[in-house]
Design a protein around this motif. Structure first.
Motif, PDB file in Angstrom:
ATOM      1  N   PRO A  25     -11.498  25.443 -11.603  1.00 38.52           N
ATOM      2  CA  PRO A  25     -10.794  25.764 -10.361  1.00 38.52           C
ATOM      3  C   PRO A  25     -11.262  24.947  -9.160  1.00 38.52           C
ATOM      4  N   ALA A  26     -12.496  24.443  -9.196  1.00 36.05           N
ATOM      5  CA  ALA A  26     -13.003  23.670  -8.067  1.00 36.05           C
ATOM      6  C   ALA A  26     -12.534  22.215  -8.086  1.00 36.05           C
ATOM      7  N   LEU A  27     -11.939  21.775  -9.191  1.00 35.04           N
ATOM      8  CA  LEU A  27     -11.467  20.396  -9.302  1.00 35.04           C
ATOM      9  C   LEU A  27     -10.152  20.248  -8.544  1.00 35.04           C
ATOM     10  N   ASP A  28     -10.069  19.229  -7.696  1.00 28.20           N
ATOM     11  CA  ASP A  28      -8.850  19.024  -6.903  1.00 28.20           C
ATOM     12  C   ASP A  28      -7.673  18.697  -7.809  1.00 28.20           C
TER      13      ASP A  28
ATOM     14  N   GLU B  55      -2.492  26.100  -6.654  1.00 30.86           N
ATOM     15  CA  GLU B  55      -3.615  25.874  -5.744  1.00 30.86           C
ATOM     16  C   GLU B  55      -3.999  24.395  -5.686  1.00 30.86           C
ATOM     17  N   CYS B  56      -2.970  23.554  -5.507  1.00 32.79           N
ATOM     18  CA  CYS B  56      -3.205  22.122  -5.355  1.00 32.79           C
ATOM     19  C   CYS B  56      -3.781  21.828  -3.975  1.00 32.79           C
ATOM     20  N   THR B  57      -4.519  20.740  -3.887  1.00 33.65           N
ATOM     21  CA  THR B  57      -4.992  20.249  -2.590  1.00 33.65           C
ATOM     22  C   THR B  57      -4.127  19.107  -2.084  1.00 33.65           C
ATOM     23  N   ALA B  58      -3.296  18.540  -2.970  1.00 30.52           N
ATOM     24  CA  ALA B  58      -2.445  17.412  -2.594  1.00 30.52           C
ATOM     25  C   ALA B  58      -1.129  17.495  -3.347  1.00 30.52           C
ATOM     26  N   VAL B  59      -0.152  16.776  -2.832  1.00 30.40           N
ATOM     27  CA  VAL B  59       1.107  16.570  -3.541  1.00 30.40           C
ATOM     28  C   VAL B  59       1.388  15.078  -3.574  1.00 30.40           C
TER      29      VAL B  59
END
Length: 222
Positions: free
Chosen positions: A142-145, A165-169
């Motif tokens: 879960p901590a992996l972007d 729970e993405c950090t980017a698109v």
């Protein structure tokens, strides 16, 4: 305007032999991140190749899923004299201060990708068009972007990215330039990396739109 990250698509596939250690070594000093594609071969290793077959890039034919790593290592990929690399070899070749974007081309890879990422110092971003593959990545690491890739056809991509729970698109260039997706993604807290940018004019227009990164086949676009 803030600086725009340059992400080498398959190691800058227009300039260097795609998805090879050769390409990574040539491009590493000139970009902010390297993007590679990952599949599993018949003997279980994670290997770096875009297509489901090696027909387009190697001196032999066959499906990656049907070939052992010994078979793949014995190929000549794009006249480099080297075979298809493992993802582990790519991690070893990428300098630790260079980010690595691992695109999952199929499901069932998340555990091994997470283990490799945990054993190295790189900033790692896992991306995919496949929602199930990103769900798997969230479950095991879960901590992996994570980043959702999408083109013009996917509806409500930001809702999907939020669910995973993405950090980017990673929208297509056309989606970035024709719609307010960049602004809407930023409003929801996502970084935006546009793919695949092939002209200086598009790179400049995307920078004006405020994208965080451009995924390129040439390192000299910006």
């Amino acid at each position: 305007m803030s600086a725009v990250r340059t992400i080498a698509h398959r190691g800058c596939a227009e300039q260097y032999p795609e998805n090879t250690v050769h390409a990574i070594r040539r491009v590493a000093a000139h970009v902010d991140a390297v993007e590679v594609d990952v599949r599993r071969c018949a003997s279980g290793e994670l290997v770096v190749v875009h297509d489901a077959t090696i027909d387009r890039v190697a001196d032999r034919c066959g499906r990656v899923a049907d070939l052992t790593y010994a078979d793949l290592a014995d190929c000549d990929v794009l006249d480099t004299g080297d075979g298809v690399p493992t993802l582990e070899a790519v991690f070893d070749a990428v300098p630790s201060d260079l980010a690595l974007n691992v695109e999952l081309k199929e499901t069932g890879l998340a555990d091994d990708v997470a283990a490799l990422a945990g054993g190295h110092d790189h900033d790692v971003l896992v991306s995919s068009f496949l929602v199930d593959a990103l769900h798997e990545s969230r479950g095991v690491a879960p901590a992996l972007d994570r980043a959702l890739l999408f083109d013009d056809d996917r509806e409500t991509p930001l809702d999907v990215a939020a669910e995973i729970e993405c950090t980017a698109v990673h929208p297509s260039v056309a989606r970035c330039l024709a719609t307010p997706i960049v602004e809407r993604a930023h409003e929801r807290g996502f970084d935006v990396n546009a793919w695949t940018v092939r002209t200086v004019a598009d790179a400049e227009r995307l920078a004006e739109r405020g994208v965080d990164g451009i995924i390129v086949d040439r390192r000299d676009l910006l």
